[in-house]
Design a protein around this motif. Structure first.
Motif, mmCIF file in Angstrom:
data_model
loop_
_atom_site.group_PDB
_atom_site.id
_atom_site.type_symbol
_atom_site.label_atom_id
_atom_site.label_comp_id
_atom_site.label_asym_id
_atom_site.label_seq_id
_atom_site.Cartn_x
_atom_site.Cartn_y
_atom_site.Cartn_z
ATOM 1 N N TRP A 1 0.811 -1.226 0.000
ATOM 2 C CA TRP A 1 0.000 0.000 0.000
ATOM 3 C C TRP A 1 0.838 1.268 0.000
ATOM 4 O O TRP A 1 0.361 2.329 -0.342
ATOM 5 C CB TRP A 1 -0.925 0.007 1.208
ATOM 6 N N ALA A 2 2.092 1.166 0.397
ATOM 7 C CA ALA A 2 2.941 2.360 0.441
ATOM 8 C C ALA A 2 3.572 2.598 -0.928
ATOM 9 O O ALA A 2 3.419 1.807 -1.856
ATOM 10 C CB ALA A 2 4.020 2.190 1.498
ATOM 11 N N GLY A 3 4.299 3.694 -1.041
ATOM 12 C CA GLY A 3 4.994 3.919 -2.296
ATOM 13 C C GLY A 3 5.350 5.369 -2.535
ATOM 14 O O GLY A 3 4.958 6.268 -1.787
ATOM 15 N N GLY A 4 6.127 5.593 -3.600
ATOM 16 C CA GLY A 4 6.562 6.944 -3.931
ATOM 17 C C GLY A 4 6.966 7.032 -5.389
ATOM 18 O O GLY A 4 6.999 6.030 -6.113
ATOM 19 N N ILE A 5 7.285 8.252 -5.832
ATOM 20 C CA ILE A 5 7.703 8.482 -7.207
ATOM 21 C C ILE A 5 8.855 9.478 -7.225
ATOM 22 O O ILE A 5 9.032 10.276 -6.303
ATOM 23 C CB ILE A 5 6.562 9.020 -8.091
#
Length: 235
Positions: A81-85
């Motif tokens: 569910w987590a994340g980044g760009i």
């Protein structure tokens, strides 16, 4: 989207813009948003809702040409569910962190979603403890991308050559050990370089595994003066 301006005369509201057809929802706080180094793109991302990519006009502050990139089908939302760009220095590639997965997109392609490349999956066989998954990412002044983990972790991942396509970008997992546990995020910093006068080609360089940068930094505090001494190899 609300735009504010900051100048020598102060901080003021500039305008609000409604654009894009994807509904905002409660879990957006788990993602990340950023501008491209050349200032031509703005992107925000949450694993539950995918990437929202816009073109950005640095003179007017207006967003345009919205593109929606859905979360890859292999992502299990309850787990990843987590994340980044993070954008590459050349602003051509966009990197997407999805918990156990790391992807790259080519913004020069007509269909950006179809340009998606799976760079790697999280390595749990290294024998290291408190390893980091792929969460938030940031472009450093040295042109590399540094990636923090979610929850408690003691490592940063590094993309040594983010201007390179696919696995040539040289993603090194658990590359930099941290002196203490880190959770969720990574420092939010502006782009210190516009890269116009710096080569953005795919140039070989690297952060070697097992280098502990923090053992080469010496910090002391005496007589109300903070001193930070760096080993010559870091300069």
């Amino acid at each position: 989207y609300a735009l504010h301006t900051l100048s020598d005369t102060g901080y003021t509201f500039h305008h609000k813009q409604c654009i894009g057809d994807q509904v905002l929802a409660p879990y957006n706080h788990t993602g990340q948003a950023c501008f491209s180094p050349d200032g031509k793109y703005y992107a925000r991302y949450c694993a539950r809702y995918g990437i929202h990519l816009f073109k950005f006009d640095v003179w007017t502050g207006l967003l345009s040409d919205p593109v929606y990139i859905p979360t890859p089908p292999e992502i299990v939302i309850n787990i990843d569910w987590a994340g980044g760009i993070c954008f590459a220095p050349n602003s051509k590639y966009l990197y997407q962190c999805c918990g156990r997965y790391m992807y790259q997109y080519d913004l020069s392609e007509v269909d950006i979603t179809k340009s998606r490349i799976l760079l790697d999956t999280l390595d749990r066989t290294s024998g290291k403890v408190e390893i980091a998954d792929f969460n938030h990412a940031a472009l450093g002044p040295d042109g590399r991308i540094y990636i923090s983990g979610n929850w408690e972790s003691r490592y940063l991942h590094v993309i040594n050559r983010p201007n390179c396509r696919g696995k040539n970008c040289d993603l090194v997992q658990q590359a930099i050990p941290l002196p203490v546990q880190n959770s969720f995020g990574i420092p939010n910093v502006p782009h210190f370089t516009d890269w116009k006068d710096v080569s953005t080609a795919c140039i070989p360089s690297g952060v070697m595994e097992k280098i502990d940068y923090f053992k080469q930094v010496f910090i002391s505090f005496r007589d109300n003066i903070l001193q930070i001494l760096l080993d010559d190899s870091l300069l």
